[in-house]
Design a protein around this motif. Structure first.
Motif, PDB file in Angstrom:
ATOM      1  N   GLY A  83      -7.260  10.462 -10.756  1.00  0.00           N
ATOM      2  CA  GLY A  83      -5.442  10.522 -10.997  1.00  0.00           C
ATOM      3  C   GLY A  83      -5.151   9.417 -10.895  1.00  0.00           C
ATOM      4  N   THR A 121       1.249  11.461  -9.734  1.00  0.00           N
ATOM      5  CA  THR A 121       0.483  12.773  -9.662  1.00  0.00           C
ATOM      6  C   THR A 121       1.619  14.408  -9.569  1.00  0.00           C
ATOM      7  OG1 THR A 121       0.025  12.504  -7.457  1.00  0.00           O
ATOM      8  CG2 THR A 121      -1.354  12.047  -9.113  1.00  0.00           C
ATOM      9  N   THR A 123      -6.149   2.862  -7.688  1.00  0.00           N
ATOM     10  CA  THR A 123      -5.132   3.364  -6.695  1.00  0.00           C
ATOM     11  C   THR A 123      -5.079   4.767  -7.331  1.00  0.00           C
ATOM     12  OG1 THR A 123      -3.925   1.350  -6.502  1.00  0.00           O
ATOM     13  CG2 THR A 123      -2.831   4.156  -6.236  1.00  0.00           C
ATOM     14  N   GLY A 124      -5.748   5.714  -6.456  1.00  0.00           N
ATOM     15  CA  GLY A 124      -5.971   7.541  -7.104  1.00  0.00           C
ATOM     16  C   GLY A 124      -6.292   7.815  -6.023  1.00  0.00           C
ATOM     17  N   ARG A 125      -6.854   9.493  -5.888  1.00  0.00           N
ATOM     18  CA  ARG A 125      -7.220  10.541  -4.863  1.00  0.00           C
ATOM     19  C   ARG A 125      -8.629  10.248  -4.722  1.00  0.00           C
ATOM     20  NH1 ARG A 125      -2.662  12.871  -3.302  1.00  0.00           N
ATOM     21  NH2 ARG A 125      -1.254  13.167  -4.752  1.00  0.00           N
ATOM     22  N   LEU A 161      -4.561   9.427  -0.745  1.00  0.00           N
ATOM     23  CA  LEU A 161      -4.571   8.053  -1.780  1.00  0.00           C
ATOM     24  C   LEU A 161      -4.875   6.720  -1.112  1.00  0.00           C
ATOM     25  CD1 LEU A 161      -0.992   8.715  -2.870  1.00  0.00           C
ATOM     26  CD2 LEU A 161      -3.001   8.940  -4.654  1.00  0.00           C
ATOM     27  N   VAL A 162      -5.654   6.155  -2.053  1.00  0.00           N
ATOM     28  CA  VAL A 162      -6.835   5.025  -1.305  1.00  0.00           C
ATOM     29  C   VAL A 162      -6.083   3.819  -2.819  1.00  0.00           C
ATOM     30  CG1 VAL A 162      -8.924   5.950  -0.708  1.00  0.00           C
ATOM     31  CG2 VAL A 162      -8.395   5.881  -3.271  1.00  0.00           C
ATOM     32  N   THR A 163      -5.589   3.027  -1.666  1.00  0.00           N
ATOM     33  CA  THR A 163      -5.969   1.600  -2.984  1.00  0.00           C
ATOM     34  C   THR A 163      -6.968   0.577  -2.971  1.00  0.00           C
ATOM     35  OG1 THR A 163      -4.838   1.058  -0.813  1.00  0.00           O
ATOM     36  CG2 THR A 163      -3.284   1.423  -2.536  1.00  0.00           C
ATOM     37  N   GLU A 191     -10.262  -0.292  -0.241  1.00  0.00           N
ATOM     38  CA  GLU A 191     -10.202   0.104   0.626  1.00  0.00           C
ATOM     39  C   GLU A 191     -11.760   1.503   0.899  1.00  0.00           C
ATOM     40  OE1 GLU A 191      -6.492   3.293   1.510  1.00  0.00           O
ATOM     41  OE2 GLU A 191      -5.808   2.228   1.193  1.00  0.00           O
ATOM     42  N   SER A 219       1.911   6.236  -6.804  1.00  0.00           N
ATOM     43  CA  SER A 219       1.084   6.695  -7.192  1.00  0.00           C
ATOM     44  C   SER A 219       1.225   8.773  -6.795  1.00  0.00           C
ATOM     45  CB  SER A 219      -0.472   6.471  -6.676  1.00  0.00           C
ATOM     46  OG  SER A 219      -1.093   5.693  -7.511  1.00  0.00           O
ATOM     47  N   SER A 220       1.148   8.984  -6.523  1.00  0.00           N
ATOM     48  CA  SER A 220       1.802  10.754  -5.799  1.00  0.00           C
ATOM     49  C   SER A 220       3.113  11.321  -6.575  1.00  0.00           C
ATOM     50  CB  SER A 220       2.092  10.626  -4.098  1.00  0.00           C
ATOM     51  OG  SER A 220       3.457   9.575  -3.422  1.00  0.00           O
ATOM     52  N   LEU A 223       2.079   1.344  -3.364  1.00  0.00           N
ATOM     53  CA  LEU A 223       1.285   1.476  -4.201  1.00  0.00           C
ATOM     54  C   LEU A 223       0.864   3.411  -4.146  1.00  0.00           C
ATOM     55  CD1 LEU A 223      -0.797  -1.007  -4.809  1.00  0.00           C
ATOM     56  CD2 LEU A 223       0.990  -0.516  -6.517  1.00  0.00           C
ATOM     57  N   GLN A 224       0.985   4.312  -3.091  1.00  0.00           N
ATOM     58  CA  GLN A 224       0.790   5.347  -2.824  1.00  0.00           C
ATOM     59  C   GLN A 224       1.844   5.934  -2.969  1.00  0.00           C
ATOM     60  OE1 GLN A 224      -0.896   5.220   0.714  1.00  0.00           O
ATOM     61  NE2 GLN A 224      -2.932   4.938   0.744  1.00  0.00           N
ATOM     62  N   ARG A 238       1.085  -0.850  -0.438  1.00  0.00           N
ATOM     63  CA  ARG A 238       0.427   0.125   0.345  1.00  0.00           C
ATOM     64  C   ARG A 238       0.714   1.235  -0.245  1.00  0.00           C
ATOM     65  NH1 ARG A 238      -3.566  -1.280   3.734  1.00  0.00           N
ATOM     66  NH2 ARG A 238      -5.289  -1.772   2.687  1.00  0.00           N
TER      67      ARG A 238
END
Lengths: 244, 201
Positions: free
Chosen positions: B70, A240, B47-49, B16-18, B21, A236-237, A232-233, A229
Protein backbone atom coordinates in the motif's frame (compact mmCIF):
# COMPACT_ATOMS: atom_id res chain seq x y z
CA UNK A 1 20.39 24.68 31.85
CA UNK A 2 19.47 27.66 29.65
CA UNK A 3 16.77 29.90 31.08
CA UNK A 4 13.70 31.10 29.20
CA UNK A 5 15.17 34.57 28.71
CA UNK A 6 18.43 33.13 27.36
CA UNK A 7 16.87 32.74 23.91
CA UNK A 8 15.66 35.53 21.66
CA UNK A 9 12.45 33.79 20.60
CA UNK A 10 11.41 32.94 24.16
CA UNK A 11 12.03 29.19 23.95
CA UNK A 12 13.70 27.29 26.75
CA UNK A 13 16.92 25.33 26.16
CA UNK A 14 15.24 22.04 25.23
CA UNK A 15 12.36 23.48 23.24
CA UNK A 16 12.17 22.89 19.48
CA UNK A 17 10.64 25.30 17.01
CA UNK A 18 7.26 24.29 15.51
CA UNK A 19 7.71 21.37 13.09
CA UNK A 20 5.74 20.87 9.88
CA UNK A 21 6.05 18.23 7.19
CA UNK A 22 4.08 17.71 4.00
CA UNK A 23 4.73 15.20 1.23
CA UNK A 24 3.85 14.58 -2.42
CA UNK A 25 3.85 18.26 -3.36
CA UNK A 26 5.58 18.07 -6.75
CA UNK A 27 3.92 16.15 -9.57
CA UNK A 28 6.94 15.57 -11.82
CA UNK A 29 9.17 14.32 -9.00
CA UNK A 30 8.96 10.67 -7.93
CA UNK A 31 8.87 11.83 -4.32
CA UNK A 32 8.89 15.21 -2.59
CA UNK A 33 8.62 16.69 0.88
CA UNK A 34 8.58 20.11 2.52
CA UNK A 35 10.02 20.29 6.02
CA UNK A 36 9.95 23.37 8.20
CA UNK A 37 11.40 24.11 11.61
CA UNK A 38 10.26 27.61 12.48
CA UNK A 39 11.37 29.87 9.63
CA UNK A 40 13.85 27.34 8.24
CA UNK A 41 12.06 25.69 5.33
CA UNK A 42 13.46 23.13 2.88
CA UNK A 43 11.80 21.50 -0.11
CA UNK A 44 13.32 18.17 -1.22
CA UNK A 45 12.55 16.31 -4.45
CA UNK A 46 13.62 12.78 -5.37
CA UNK A 47 14.06 11.54 -8.94
CA UNK A 48 14.89 7.92 -9.64
CA UNK A 49 16.14 5.26 -9.44
CA UNK A 50 17.65 6.08 -12.85
CA UNK A 51 19.84 3.77 -14.92
CA UNK A 52 23.60 3.75 -14.42
CA UNK A 53 26.01 5.14 -11.87
CA UNK A 54 28.52 7.95 -12.16
CA UNK A 55 32.21 7.39 -12.66
CA UNK A 56 33.88 6.38 -9.41
CA UNK A 57 30.69 4.90 -7.92
CA UNK A 58 30.27 1.18 -7.25
CA UNK A 59 28.01 -0.20 -10.03
CA UNK A 60 27.05 -3.16 -7.83
CA UNK A 61 25.20 -0.82 -5.47
CA UNK A 62 22.70 1.99 -5.80
CA UNK A 63 24.23 5.45 -5.73
CA UNK A 64 22.90 8.88 -4.79
CA UNK A 65 23.52 12.38 -6.02
CA UNK A 66 22.53 15.46 -4.07
CA UNK A 67 22.02 18.83 -5.73
CA UNK A 68 21.74 21.78 -3.34
CA UNK A 69 19.85 24.85 -4.53
CA UNK A 70 20.41 27.92 -2.33
CA UNK A 71 17.59 30.41 -1.76
CA UNK A 72 19.51 33.04 -3.73
CA UNK A 73 22.82 33.28 -5.54
CA UNK A 74 25.34 30.71 -6.64
CA UNK A 75 26.29 27.50 -4.87
CA UNK A 76 29.39 27.96 -2.71
CA UNK A 77 31.88 25.96 -0.66
CA UNK A 78 29.42 25.62 2.24
CA UNK A 79 26.71 24.20 -0.03
CA UNK A 80 29.17 21.74 -1.61
CA UNK A 81 30.01 20.49 1.88
CA UNK A 82 26.30 20.14 2.69
CA UNK A 83 25.81 18.14 -0.53
CA UNK A 84 28.57 15.73 0.46
CA UNK A 85 27.32 15.32 4.04
CA UNK A 86 23.76 14.80 2.86
CA UNK A 87 24.82 12.25 0.25
CA UNK A 88 26.80 10.20 2.77
CA UNK A 89 24.01 10.38 5.32
CA UNK A 90 21.37 9.19 2.85
CA UNK A 91 23.61 6.40 1.53
CA UNK A 92 24.04 5.10 5.05
CA UNK A 93 20.28 4.81 5.69
CA UNK A 94 19.20 3.36 2.33
CA UNK A 95 19.32 -0.27 1.20
CA UNK A 96 21.91 -0.01 -1.57
CA UNK A 97 21.75 -3.64 -2.73
CA UNK A 98 18.11 -3.51 -3.83
CA UNK A 99 18.68 -1.59 -7.08
CA UNK A 100 22.32 -1.96 -8.13
CA UNK A 101 23.73 0.23 -10.92
CA UNK A 102 21.10 2.94 -10.43
CA UNK A 103 21.33 6.56 -9.35
CA UNK A 104 18.76 8.41 -7.28
CA UNK A 105 18.88 12.21 -7.42
CA UNK A 106 17.83 14.38 -4.49
CA UNK A 107 17.29 18.08 -5.21
CA UNK A 108 17.30 20.22 -2.07
CA UNK A 109 15.77 23.69 -2.48
CA UNK A 110 16.24 26.10 0.41
CA UNK A 111 13.03 28.11 0.85
CA UNK A 112 13.93 29.85 4.10
CA UNK A 113 17.08 29.84 6.24
CA UNK A 114 16.82 30.75 9.91
CA UNK A 115 19.45 28.37 11.28
CA UNK A 116 19.71 24.55 11.55
CA UNK A 117 19.60 24.38 7.76
CA UNK A 118 21.47 21.08 7.33
CA UNK A 119 19.35 19.17 9.90
CA UNK A 120 16.24 20.55 8.24
CA UNK A 121 17.51 19.42 4.80
CA UNK A 122 18.30 15.93 6.13
CA UNK A 123 14.80 15.60 7.61
CA UNK A 124 13.22 16.85 4.37
CA UNK A 125 15.31 14.49 2.22
CA UNK A 126 14.43 11.54 4.42
CA UNK A 127 10.70 12.31 4.12
CA UNK A 128 11.07 12.73 0.33
CA UNK A 129 12.83 9.34 0.02
CA UNK A 130 9.95 7.73 1.91
CA UNK A 131 7.50 9.47 -0.43
CA UNK A 132 9.40 8.16 -3.47
CA UNK A 133 9.23 4.58 -2.15
CA UNK A 134 13.01 4.18 -1.92
CA UNK A 135 13.82 1.21 0.37
CA UNK A 136 15.48 2.37 3.59
CA UNK A 137 17.06 0.64 6.59
CA UNK A 138 15.55 3.24 8.89
CA UNK A 139 14.54 6.88 9.01
CA UNK A 140 17.12 9.50 9.92
CA UNK A 141 16.32 12.41 12.20
CA UNK A 142 18.62 15.40 12.59
CA UNK A 143 18.96 18.09 15.25
CA UNK A 144 21.29 21.00 16.00
CA UNK A 145 22.76 21.44 19.49
CA UNK A 146 24.66 24.51 20.64
CA UNK A 147 27.13 24.96 23.49
CA UNK A 148 26.82 28.33 25.21
CA UNK A 149 29.67 30.25 26.85
CA UNK A 150 28.66 29.14 30.35
CA UNK A 151 28.53 25.49 29.23
CA UNK A 152 24.77 25.03 28.93
CA UNK A 153 23.28 23.35 25.84
CA UNK A 154 20.45 24.62 23.66
CA UNK A 155 18.60 22.74 20.91
CA UNK A 156 17.31 23.68 17.44
CA UNK A 157 19.39 26.79 16.86
CA UNK A 158 18.29 29.87 14.96
CA UNK A 159 20.67 31.72 12.63
CA UNK A 160 21.44 34.43 15.17
CA UNK A 161 22.19 31.79 17.82
CA UNK A 162 24.54 29.92 15.47
CA UNK A 163 26.48 33.13 14.87
CA UNK A 164 26.83 33.94 18.58
CA UNK A 165 27.57 30.48 19.97
CA UNK A 166 31.00 29.27 21.01
CA UNK A 167 30.40 25.88 19.33
CA UNK A 168 27.55 23.84 17.91
CA UNK A 169 26.92 20.41 16.40
CA UNK A 170 24.54 18.95 13.84
CA UNK A 171 23.69 15.40 14.88
CA UNK A 172 21.82 12.72 12.91
CA UNK A 173 20.39 9.64 14.61
CA UNK A 174 18.40 6.63 13.36
CA UNK A 175 14.72 6.73 14.30
CA UNK A 176 13.96 5.26 17.69
CA UNK A 177 13.33 1.50 17.49
CA UNK A 178 9.70 0.46 17.49
CA UNK A 179 7.84 -2.80 17.22
CA UNK A 180 4.45 -3.09 15.59
CA UNK A 181 3.81 -6.52 17.04
CA UNK A 182 1.59 -6.39 20.11
CA UNK A 183 2.73 -8.26 23.23
CA UNK A 184 6.23 -8.74 21.79
CA UNK A 185 8.64 -6.27 23.43
CA UNK A 186 11.91 -5.37 21.75
CA UNK A 187 14.60 -7.54 23.27
CA UNK A 188 18.06 -6.19 23.97
CA UNK A 189 19.53 -8.66 21.49
CA UNK A 190 17.66 -7.27 18.50
CA UNK A 191 20.22 -5.56 16.26
CA UNK A 192 18.17 -2.44 15.57
CA UNK A 193 20.69 0.18 14.62
CA UNK A 194 21.50 2.55 17.43
CA UNK A 195 24.15 5.16 17.76
CA UNK A 196 24.86 8.10 15.52
CA UNK A 197 24.74 8.36 11.72
CA UNK A 198 26.32 11.77 11.11
CA UNK A 199 27.99 14.39 13.27
CA UNK A 200 29.10 17.83 12.07
CA UNK A 201 30.67 20.23 14.56
CA UNK A 202 31.68 23.89 14.35
CA UNK A 203 33.92 25.67 16.85
CA UNK A 204 35.89 24.40 19.84
CA UNK A 205 33.87 22.00 21.96
CA UNK A 206 35.14 20.02 24.96
CA UNK A 207 34.56 16.26 24.93
CA UNK A 208 32.19 16.48 27.91
CA UNK A 209 30.20 19.19 26.10
CA UNK A 210 30.00 17.03 22.98
CA UNK A 211 28.65 14.07 24.93
CA UNK A 212 26.12 16.35 26.62
CA UNK A 213 25.04 17.46 23.14
CA UNK A 214 24.75 13.80 22.12
CA UNK A 215 22.54 12.92 25.09
CA UNK A 216 20.32 15.96 24.61
CA UNK A 217 20.24 15.32 20.86
CA UNK A 218 19.08 11.71 21.31
CA UNK A 219 16.16 12.88 23.45
CA UNK A 220 15.21 15.61 20.96
CA UNK A 221 15.50 13.23 18.02
CA UNK A 222 13.13 10.80 19.71
CA UNK A 223 10.51 13.58 19.68
CA UNK A 224 11.27 14.48 16.04
CA UNK A 225 11.22 10.78 15.13
CA UNK A 226 7.76 10.43 16.66
CA UNK A 227 6.56 13.53 14.79
CA UNK A 228 8.00 12.23 11.49
CA UNK A 229 6.48 8.80 12.01
CA UNK A 230 3.05 10.28 12.81
CA UNK A 231 3.30 12.59 9.81
CA UNK A 232 4.23 9.75 7.43
CA UNK A 233 1.53 7.47 8.79
CA UNK A 234 -1.14 10.17 8.61
CA UNK A 235 -0.33 10.99 5.00
CA UNK A 236 -0.02 7.30 4.06
CA UNK A 237 -3.46 6.59 5.48
CA UNK A 238 -4.83 9.61 3.58
CA UNK A 239 -3.27 8.27 0.36
CA UNK A 240 -4.70 4.77 0.84
CA UNK A 241 -8.18 6.07 1.69
CA UNK A 242 -8.06 8.30 -1.40
CA UNK A 243 -7.02 5.32 -3.53
CA UNK A 244 -9.88 3.25 -2.11
CA UNK B 1 5.21 -18.16 19.82
CA UNK B 2 4.74 -18.30 16.05
CA UNK B 3 1.00 -18.64 16.41
CA UNK B 4 0.83 -15.73 18.80
CA UNK B 5 2.86 -13.48 16.54
CA UNK B 6 0.82 -14.30 13.48
CA UNK B 7 -2.44 -13.91 15.38
CA UNK B 8 -1.22 -10.62 16.78
CA UNK B 9 -0.20 -9.49 13.33
CA UNK B 10 -3.62 -10.44 12.02
CA UNK B 11 -5.29 -8.25 14.63
CA UNK B 12 -3.10 -5.29 13.77
CA UNK B 13 -2.78 -5.96 10.04
CA UNK B 14 -4.02 -2.47 9.21
CA UNK B 15 -1.32 -0.77 11.25
CA UNK B 16 0.93 1.51 9.25
CA UNK B 17 4.65 0.98 9.54
CA UNK B 18 7.63 3.16 8.66
CA UNK B 19 11.21 2.16 7.72
CA UNK B 20 13.19 0.61 10.57
CA UNK B 21 10.20 -0.75 12.49
CA UNK B 22 10.51 -4.28 13.84
CA UNK B 23 8.10 -6.65 12.07
CA UNK B 24 9.08 -10.06 13.41
CA UNK B 25 11.73 -12.71 13.85
CA UNK B 26 13.47 -14.10 10.76
CA UNK B 27 13.22 -17.59 12.25
CA UNK B 28 9.42 -17.44 12.10
CA UNK B 29 8.70 -15.21 9.09
CA UNK B 30 10.07 -14.61 5.60
CA UNK B 31 10.78 -11.02 4.54
CA UNK B 32 8.77 -10.10 1.44
CA UNK B 33 8.45 -6.80 -0.43
CA UNK B 34 9.02 -3.74 1.70
CA UNK B 35 10.88 -5.69 4.40
CA UNK B 36 14.47 -6.75 4.96
CA UNK B 37 16.39 -9.02 7.30
CA UNK B 38 18.90 -7.55 9.74
CA UNK B 39 20.51 -10.21 11.91
CA UNK B 40 17.61 -12.28 13.23
CA UNK B 41 15.03 -9.52 12.86
CA UNK B 42 12.77 -8.51 10.01
CA UNK B 43 12.43 -4.74 9.67
CA UNK B 44 10.30 -2.54 7.43
CA UNK B 45 12.04 -0.76 4.55
CA UNK B 46 9.01 1.15 3.24
CA UNK B 47 6.06 3.05 4.65
CA UNK B 48 2.76 1.22 4.31
CA UNK B 49 0.55 -1.45 5.82
CA UNK B 50 2.02 -4.77 6.84
CA UNK B 51 0.41 -7.98 5.67
CA UNK B 52 1.17 -11.59 6.48
CA UNK B 53 0.67 -14.21 3.78
CA UNK B 54 0.49 -17.84 4.94
CA UNK B 55 2.87 -20.30 3.26
CA UNK B 56 1.67 -22.00 0.09
CA UNK B 57 0.44 -25.56 0.70
CA UNK B 58 3.13 -28.13 0.04
CA UNK B 59 6.05 -25.69 0.20
CA UNK B 60 9.16 -26.83 2.07
CA UNK B 61 9.34 -23.57 4.05
CA UNK B 62 6.39 -23.38 6.42
CA UNK B 63 7.07 -19.77 7.44
CA UNK B 64 4.59 -17.04 6.57
CA UNK B 65 5.72 -14.09 4.42
CA UNK B 66 5.52 -10.60 5.88
CA UNK B 67 5.28 -7.67 3.46
CA UNK B 68 4.72 -3.93 3.58
CA UNK B 69 2.07 -3.01 1.01
CA UNK B 70 0.00 0.00 0.00
CA UNK B 71 3.00 2.30 -0.26
CA UNK B 72 3.78 4.63 -3.13
CA UNK B 73 6.06 2.57 -5.36
CA UNK B 74 9.05 4.03 -7.15
CA UNK B 75 9.39 3.45 -10.88
CA UNK B 76 10.06 -0.11 -11.99
CA UNK B 77 13.75 -1.06 -12.23
CA UNK B 78 14.95 -3.95 -14.44
CA UNK B 79 16.50 -6.82 -12.52
CA UNK B 80 18.06 -10.09 -13.71
CA UNK B 81 15.22 -12.48 -14.47
CA UNK B 82 12.68 -9.75 -15.28
CA UNK B 83 10.70 -9.89 -18.53
CA UNK B 84 10.80 -6.49 -20.22
CA UNK B 85 9.10 -4.81 -23.15
CA UNK B 86 11.53 -2.66 -25.13
CA UNK B 87 11.75 -0.63 -28.32
CA UNK B 88 14.65 -1.26 -30.70
CA UNK B 89 16.57 1.96 -31.34
CA UNK B 90 19.64 0.81 -33.26
CA UNK B 91 20.70 -2.41 -34.98
CA UNK B 92 24.35 -3.23 -35.56
CA UNK B 93 26.18 -6.30 -36.83
CA UNK B 94 26.87 -7.76 -33.38
CA UNK B 95 24.12 -6.29 -31.21
CA UNK B 96 20.92 -4.28 -31.08
CA UNK B 97 20.29 -1.36 -28.72
CA UNK B 98 16.89 -1.02 -27.09
CA UNK B 99 15.06 1.34 -24.72
CA UNK B 100 13.23 -0.51 -21.95
CA UNK B 101 9.62 0.66 -21.59
CA UNK B 102 8.06 -1.87 -19.20
CA UNK B 103 9.43 -4.20 -16.54
CA UNK B 104 7.16 -7.20 -15.96
CA UNK B 105 3.80 -5.38 -16.05
CA UNK B 106 4.94 -1.97 -14.78
CA UNK B 107 5.96 1.00 -16.91
CA UNK B 108 9.34 2.53 -16.14
CA UNK B 109 9.49 6.16 -15.05
CA UNK B 110 13.09 6.64 -16.12
CA UNK B 111 14.91 5.65 -19.30
CA UNK B 112 16.75 2.32 -19.10
CA UNK B 113 18.87 1.12 -22.02
CA UNK B 114 19.46 -2.48 -23.02
CA UNK B 115 21.61 -4.45 -25.44
CA UNK B 116 20.64 -7.68 -27.19
CA UNK B 117 23.88 -9.35 -28.25
CA UNK B 118 24.15 -11.60 -31.29
CA UNK B 119 24.63 -14.71 -29.14
CA UNK B 120 21.50 -13.92 -27.10
CA UNK B 121 19.03 -13.59 -29.99
CA UNK B 122 18.09 -17.27 -30.23
CA UNK B 123 18.96 -20.54 -28.54
CA UNK B 124 20.13 -22.47 -31.63
CA UNK B 125 22.79 -21.73 -34.29
CA UNK B 126 23.84 -18.63 -32.39
CA UNK B 127 26.88 -18.10 -34.62
CA UNK B 128 24.71 -17.77 -37.74
CA UNK B 129 22.41 -15.04 -36.40
CA UNK B 130 21.95 -12.04 -38.69
CA UNK B 131 20.96 -9.09 -36.51
CA UNK B 132 19.38 -7.24 -39.45
CA UNK B 133 17.08 -10.21 -40.07
CA UNK B 134 16.08 -10.42 -36.41
CA UNK B 135 15.28 -6.83 -35.42
CA UNK B 136 14.70 -3.43 -37.03
CA UNK B 137 14.62 0.00 -35.38
CA UNK B 138 11.15 0.72 -34.03
CA UNK B 139 10.29 -2.93 -33.29
CA UNK B 140 8.71 -3.72 -29.94
CA UNK B 141 10.36 -6.76 -28.36
CA UNK B 142 9.75 -8.91 -25.32
CA UNK B 143 13.06 -9.89 -23.71
CA UNK B 144 14.57 -11.36 -20.57
CA UNK B 145 17.06 -9.38 -18.47
CA UNK B 146 20.25 -11.45 -18.24
CA UNK B 147 22.42 -9.16 -16.15
CA UNK B 148 23.23 -5.58 -15.29
CA UNK B 149 25.70 -5.48 -18.17
CA UNK B 150 28.09 -2.57 -18.33
CA UNK B 151 27.56 0.94 -16.98
CA UNK B 152 25.54 1.91 -20.04
CA UNK B 153 23.01 -0.87 -20.55
CA UNK B 154 21.39 -4.08 -19.36
CA UNK B 155 22.09 -7.29 -21.27
CA UNK B 156 18.87 -8.76 -22.65
CA UNK B 157 18.05 -12.09 -24.27
CA UNK B 158 15.35 -13.25 -26.70
CA UNK B 159 16.57 -16.87 -26.74
CA UNK B 160 13.19 -18.44 -25.90
CA UNK B 161 10.12 -19.15 -28.01
CA UNK B 162 7.96 -16.64 -26.15
CA UNK B 163 10.59 -13.89 -26.47
CA UNK B 164 11.31 -11.74 -29.51
CA UNK B 165 9.48 -9.19 -31.66
CA UNK B 166 5.85 -8.74 -30.59
CA UNK B 167 5.00 -5.75 -32.77
CA UNK B 168 6.66 -4.33 -35.87
CA UNK B 169 5.84 -1.90 -38.64
CA UNK B 170 6.58 -2.58 -42.27
CA UNK B 171 8.27 -0.10 -44.62
CA UNK B 172 4.83 0.95 -45.87
CA UNK B 173 3.70 1.74 -42.31
CA UNK B 174 1.33 -1.15 -41.59
CA UNK B 175 1.53 -3.22 -38.42
CA UNK B 176 2.84 -6.59 -39.52
CA UNK B 177 1.38 -9.96 -38.53
CA UNK B 178 3.55 -12.97 -37.68
CA UNK B 179 3.33 -15.85 -40.15
CA UNK B 180 6.15 -18.00 -38.76
CA UNK B 181 8.83 -17.86 -36.07
CA UNK B 182 11.15 -16.00 -38.42
CA UNK B 183 8.77 -14.04 -40.65
CA UNK B 184 6.21 -11.26 -40.44
CA UNK B 185 3.95 -10.05 -43.23
CA UNK B 186 2.64 -6.59 -44.04
CA UNK B 187 -1.18 -6.72 -44.38
CA UNK B 188 -1.16 -3.76 -46.80
CA UNK B 189 1.41 -4.90 -49.36
CA UNK B 190 1.81 -8.60 -48.54
CA UNK B 191 5.57 -8.08 -48.25
CA UNK B 192 7.34 -10.57 -45.96
CA UNK B 193 10.13 -9.38 -43.64
CA UNK B 194 12.51 -11.41 -41.48
CA UNK B 195 12.23 -11.09 -37.70
CA UNK B 196 12.91 -13.13 -34.56
CA UNK B 197 9.21 -13.44 -33.75
CA UNK B 198 7.89 -14.05 -30.23
CA UNK B 199 5.45 -16.94 -29.95
CA UNK B 200 2.14 -15.41 -28.85
CA UNK B 201 -0.04 -17.52 -26.52
Amino acid sequence: MGKMEDRIDGRNANQLRPLACSRNLLHRAHGSARWSQGNTIVLAAVYGPKAGTKKGENPEKASFEVIWKPKTGQIGKQEREYEMILKRTLQSICLLNVHPNTTTSIIVQVVGDDGSLLPCAINASCAALVDAGIPMKNLAVAISCGLMEEGSIILDLTKSEEEKLKAFAYLVFPNSPLTVIPKVPLSKEQPIEQGIITSVTRGAMPVSGYFDCMNRGVAACAAISEFLRRSLQKQSSDDTSRAA
Amino acid sequence: MVGMMIDGAGEEADELVTPGEFLGEATQLVAGKGAYVSGRSILASLTGRRTITPPTPGSSDNRSTIEVVGHKAHGAVPQPGSIVIARVTKVMARNASVDIMCVDSKAVKEKFSGIIRQQDVRATEIDKVDMYQSFRPGDIVRALVLSLGDARAYYLSTAKNELGVVSAQSISGGTMVPISWTEMQCPLTGQIEQRKVAKVD
